[in-house]
Design a protein around this motif. Structure first.
Motif, PDB file in Angstrom:
ATOM      1  N   THR A 264       0.837  -1.211   0.000  1.00 25.55           N
ATOM      2  CA  THR A 264       0.000   0.000   0.000  1.00 25.55           C
ATOM      3  C   THR A 264       0.869   1.256   0.000  1.00 25.55           C
ATOM      4  OG1 THR A 264      -0.276  -0.407   2.367  1.00 25.55           O
ATOM      5  CG2 THR A 264      -2.153  -0.876   0.962  1.00 25.55           C
TER       6      THR A 264
ATOM      7  N   GLN B 151       0.999   9.796   9.753  1.00 32.94           N
ATOM      8  CA  GLN B 151      -0.326   9.279  10.120  1.00 32.94           C
ATOM      9  C   GLN B 151      -0.797   8.262   9.087  1.00 32.94           C
ATOM     10  OE1 GLN B 151      -2.597  12.872  10.044  1.00 32.94           O
ATOM     11  NE2 GLN B 151      -1.755  13.631  11.967  1.00 32.94           N
TER      12      GLN B 151
ATOM     13  N   GLY C 242       1.902  -3.924   4.289  1.00 31.65           N
ATOM     14  CA  GLY C 242       1.417  -2.609   4.726  1.00 31.65           C
ATOM     15  C   GLY C 242      -0.100  -2.557   4.804  1.00 31.65           C
TER      16      GLY C 242
HETATM   17  N1  LIG Z   1      -2.894   0.233   5.156  1.00 30.43           N
HETATM   18  C1  LIG Z   1      -2.648   1.545   5.300  1.00 30.43           C
HETATM   19  N2  LIG Z   1      -3.552   2.328   5.921  1.00 30.43           N
HETATM   20  C2  LIG Z   1      -3.336   3.623   6.069  1.00 30.43           C
HETATM   21  N3  LIG Z   1      -2.218   4.258   5.647  1.00 30.43           N
HETATM   22  C3  LIG Z   1      -1.280   3.530   5.019  1.00 30.43           C
HETATM   23  C4  LIG Z   1      -1.448   2.127   4.803  1.00 30.43           C
HETATM   24  N4  LIG Z   1      -0.354   1.663   4.145  1.00 30.43           N
HETATM   25  C5  LIG Z   1       0.465   2.716   3.972  1.00 30.43           C
HETATM   26  N5  LIG Z   1      -0.089   3.844   4.496  1.00 30.43           N
HETATM   27  C6  LIG Z   1       0.521   5.195   4.523  1.00 30.43           C
HETATM   28  O1  LIG Z   1       1.753   5.163   3.809  1.00 30.43           O
HETATM   29  C7  LIG Z   1       2.878   5.406   4.704  1.00 30.43           C
HETATM   30  C8  LIG Z   1       4.090   4.573   4.266  1.00 30.43           C
HETATM   31  O2  LIG Z   1       3.744   3.202   4.208  1.00 30.43           O
HETATM   32  P1  LIG Z   1       4.842   2.064   4.040  1.00 30.43           P
HETATM   33  O3  LIG Z   1       5.668   2.319   2.850  1.00 30.43           O
HETATM   34  O4  LIG Z   1       4.154   0.755   4.169  1.00 30.43           O
HETATM   35  O5  LIG Z   1       5.751   2.377   5.261  1.00 30.43           O
HETATM   36  P2  LIG Z   1       6.518   1.742   6.398  1.00 30.43           P
HETATM   37  O6  LIG Z   1       7.943   1.714   5.961  1.00 30.43           O
HETATM   38  O7  LIG Z   1       6.231   2.771   7.439  1.00 30.43           O
HETATM   39  O8  LIG Z   1       5.965   0.382   6.711  1.00 30.43           O
HETATM   40  C9  LIG Z   1       2.322   5.107   6.097  1.00 30.43           C
HETATM   41  O9  LIG Z   1       3.025   5.784   7.112  1.00 30.43           O
HETATM   42  C10 LIG Z   1       0.871   5.599   5.929  1.00 30.43           C
HETATM   43  O10 LIG Z   1       0.770   6.998   5.999  1.00 30.43           O
END
Ligand SMILES: Nc1ncnc2c1ncn2[C@@H]1O[C@H](COP(=O)(O)OP(=O)(O)O)[C@@H](O)[C@H]1O
Length: 191
Positions: free
Chosen positions: A32, A58, A86
């Motif tokens: 995601t 957030q 994610g």
């Molecule tokens: N399932 C989700 N629900 C809500 N926000 C999401 C979700 N997946 C990703 N995001 C948003 O994208 C950002 C980066 O996600 P990701 O690349 O998966 O990061 P991380 O390295 O923090 O796991 C999160 O901090 C959030 O803001």
């Protein structure tokens, strides 16, 4: 189909492992975070609405995220299964995923979590921030906020999948290869 949720706090190594596992098991990887970043880069409506949340560490609102996830799954027909990276990150997302897969006669087979302690996460993310170009990795307070959000909103999903005996924890500290091996031991028992 084999549907895996790769789980763990920011910086746990989900993306790295998912790219290896998708080749090894011929699964479709849906991150995601990557989909949001792609949309931000291309200045789509979805990207514009996600960016303000992501930059602050957030979560993007559930409905936006759930709709996007469904569209990604629908775009892949006749596949062996998915690695969700994610997602889900909240209880509402987990429920939506369960219902959505059930409507296709499918289910989440396992949630596999990479376990890494917080200070290691912060160091890894700061290091990644030097080259990733990700604004959410460049700032220590945003990193700590993401880890906090993980414990407040996401970590409860461990119990959610545990009650169905679908939770597997794996030590996320070691070489990339060692961790792939640990994850593979779990996956090989499922498929
Ligand atoms: N399932 C989700 N629900 C809500 N926000 C999401 C979700 N997946 C990703 N995001 C948003 O994208 C950002 C980066 O996600 P990701 O690349 O998966 O990061 P991380 O390295 O923090 O796991 C999160 O901090 C959030 O803001």
């Amino acid at each position: 189909m084999t549907n895996l949720v790769l789980f763990g706090p920011p910086g746990a190594g989900k993306g790295t492992q998912a790219s290896i596992l998708k080749e090894k098991y011929q699964l479709v990887h849906i991150s995601t975070g990557d989909v949001f970043r792609y949309n931000i880069k291309n200045e789509t409506e979805l990207g514009l609405s996600a960016k303000s949340y992501m930059d602050k560490g957030q979560l993007v609102p559930d409905q936006v995220t759930i709709d996007m996830l469904k569209a990604e799954v629908e775009a892949n027909e006749d596949v062996k299964g998915f690695i969700f990276d994610g997602f889900p990150r909240t209880r509402a997302q987990a429920e939506a995923l369960g219902e959505f897969l059930a409507s296709k006669g499918e289910e989440v087979d396992a949630m596999i979590a990479l376990e890494v302690e917080d200070e290691v996460l912060v160091q890894r993310l700061l290091e990644r921030g030097k080259t990733s170009g990700r604004p959410d990795d460049a700032d220590e307070s945003v990193i700590r906020k993401r880890i906090k959000v993980y414990y407040e909103e996401t970590a409860i999903l461990k119990e959610y999948y545990k009650k169905d005996d679908k939770y597997y924890g794996v030590d996320g500290v070691g070489s990339v290869q060692e961790i792939t091996q640990r994850l593979s031991e779990v996956i090989d028992k499922l498929i």
